[in-house]
Design a protein around this motif. Structure first.
Motif, PDB file in Angstrom:
ATOM      1  N   LEU A 118      63.431  46.857  44.495  1.00 34.06           N
ATOM      2  CA  LEU A 118      62.952  48.237  44.450  1.00 34.06           C
ATOM      3  C   LEU A 118      61.994  48.470  43.291  1.00 34.06           C
ATOM      4  O   LEU A 118      60.992  49.162  43.435  1.00 34.06           O
ATOM      5  N   THR A 119      62.294  47.900  42.134  1.00 32.28           N
ATOM      6  CA  THR A 119      61.408  48.065  40.979  1.00 32.28           C
ATOM      7  C   THR A 119      60.061  47.410  41.230  1.00 32.28           C
ATOM      8  O   THR A 119      59.017  47.999  40.911  1.00 32.28           O
ATOM      9  N   ALA A 120      60.074  46.216  41.803  1.00 30.55           N
ATOM     10  CA  ALA A 120      58.811  45.541  42.098  1.00 30.55           C
ATOM     11  C   ALA A 120      58.002  46.332  43.128  1.00 30.55           C
ATOM     12  O   ALA A 120      56.787  46.509  42.971  1.00 30.55           O
ATOM     13  N   GLY A 121      58.653  46.817  44.178  1.00 31.41           N
ATOM     14  CA  GLY A 121      57.959  47.623  45.176  1.00 31.41           C
ATOM     15  C   GLY A 121      57.422  48.918  44.595  1.00 31.41           C
ATOM     16  O   GLY A 121      56.299  49.337  44.909  1.00 31.41           O
ATOM     17  N   TYR A 122      58.192  49.556  43.725  1.00 33.82           N
ATOM     18  CA  TYR A 122      57.739  50.792  43.084  1.00 33.82           C
ATOM     19  C   TYR A 122      56.520  50.541  42.204  1.00 33.82           C
ATOM     20  O   TYR A 122      55.568  51.319  42.211  1.00 33.82           O
ATOM     21  N   GLN A 123      56.539  49.455  41.455  1.00 33.70           N
ATOM     22  CA  GLN A 123      55.412  49.148  40.576  1.00 33.70           C
ATOM     23  C   GLN A 123      54.148  48.868  41.384  1.00 33.70           C
ATOM     24  O   GLN A 123      53.044  49.265  40.981  1.00 33.70           O
ATOM     25  N   ILE A 124      54.279  48.201  42.515  1.00 31.02           N
ATOM     26  CA  ILE A 124      53.103  47.934  43.360  1.00 31.02           C
ATOM     27  C   ILE A 124      52.603  49.223  43.983  1.00 31.02           C
ATOM     28  O   ILE A 124      51.400  49.480  44.012  1.00 31.02           O
ATOM     29  N   PHE A 125      53.498  50.072  44.481  1.00 30.58           N
ATOM     30  CA  PHE A 125      53.093  51.361  45.063  1.00 30.58           C
ATOM     31  C   PHE A 125      52.430  52.246  44.007  1.00 30.58           C
ATOM     32  O   PHE A 125      51.496  52.980  44.306  1.00 30.58           O
ATOM     33  N   LYS A 126      52.919  52.189  42.789  1.00 30.91           N
ATOM     34  CA  LYS A 126      52.366  53.024  41.729  1.00 30.91           C
ATOM     35  C   LYS A 126      50.925  52.632  41.406  1.00 30.91           C
ATOM     36  O   LYS A 126      50.110  53.487  41.081  1.00 30.91           O
ATOM     37  N   ARG A 127      50.604  51.361  41.504  1.00 26.79           N
ATOM     38  CA  ARG A 127      49.261  50.889  41.188  1.00 26.79           C
ATOM     39  C   ARG A 127      48.281  51.012  42.341  1.00 26.79           C
ATOM     40  O   ARG A 127      47.073  50.966  42.140  1.00 26.79           O
ATOM     41  N   LYS A 128      48.767  51.165  43.551  1.00 21.97           N
ATOM     42  CA  LYS A 128      47.896  51.288  44.717  1.00 21.97           C
ATOM     43  C   LYS A 128      47.319  52.685  44.821  1.00 21.97           C
ATOM     44  O   LYS A 128      47.939  53.672  44.440  1.00 21.97           O
ATOM     45  N   ASP A 129      46.152  52.735  45.392  1.00 23.91           N
ATOM     46  CA  ASP A 129      45.538  54.027  45.665  1.00 23.91           C
ATOM     47  C   ASP A 129      45.871  54.399  47.101  1.00 23.91           C
ATOM     48  O   ASP A 129      45.302  53.870  48.042  1.00 23.91           O
ATOM     49  N   LEU A 130      46.850  55.281  47.257  1.00 24.46           N
ATOM     50  CA  LEU A 130      47.264  55.653  48.613  1.00 24.46           C
ATOM     51  C   LEU A 130      46.482  56.801  49.072  1.00 24.46           C
ATOM     52  O   LEU A 130      46.377  57.750  49.309  1.00 24.46           O
TER      53      LEU A 130
END
Length: 130
Positions: A118-130
């Motif tokens: 979950l932490t890894a997925g959150y960090q990737i989502f946080k850096r992406k421009d959605l």
């Protein structure tokens, strides 16, 4: 879906205790709730890993294929190094012991795997421009 499973478990135990008078309802529900909780902790790893895969890839099909091959890879690697794979491994066997240190250790390990994914997925989502 989890609440539906819990409701089905409750109704199944209620029906079984009404049909067979030798079944104790409270003992059956206690074990049922215990196994339901253990199943939730175990399945949270799969949900967290799927979230991580969908965070890595933009297209759903690519994420699905990555999840499938990652599961296969983790199942194969657990034969060589059983402590780094959460799937059908050393930790899975500890879930079936009655309130022992093995059960607590397995639940803690699955909670740790869930937190890592979950932490890894959150960090990737946080850096992406959605």
């Amino acid at each position: 879906c989890s609440l539906i499973t819990l409701l089905a478990l409750f109704l199944g135990v209620l029906w079984g205790s009404l049909r067979y008078s030798s079944v104790d309802f409270t003992v059956s529900m206690t074990y049922g709730l215990r196994y339901w909780f253990i199943a939730q902790v175990f399945l949270a790893v799969f949900v967290a890993f799927t979230l991580l895969a969908s965070a890595i890839f933009k297209k759903p099909f690519t994420s699905l294929v990555f999840c499938f091959f990652s599961y296969v890879f983790l199942i194969v690697i657990q034969f060589f190094v059983p402590y780094i794979s959460p799937y059908d491994s050393f930790y899975f066997e500890g879930l079936f012991f009655q309130m022992s240190p093995d059960l607590i250790f397995s639940l803690a390990a699955y909670t740790g795997f869930t937190a890592i994914f979950l932490t890894a997925g959150y960090q990737i989502f946080k850096r992406k421009d959605l």
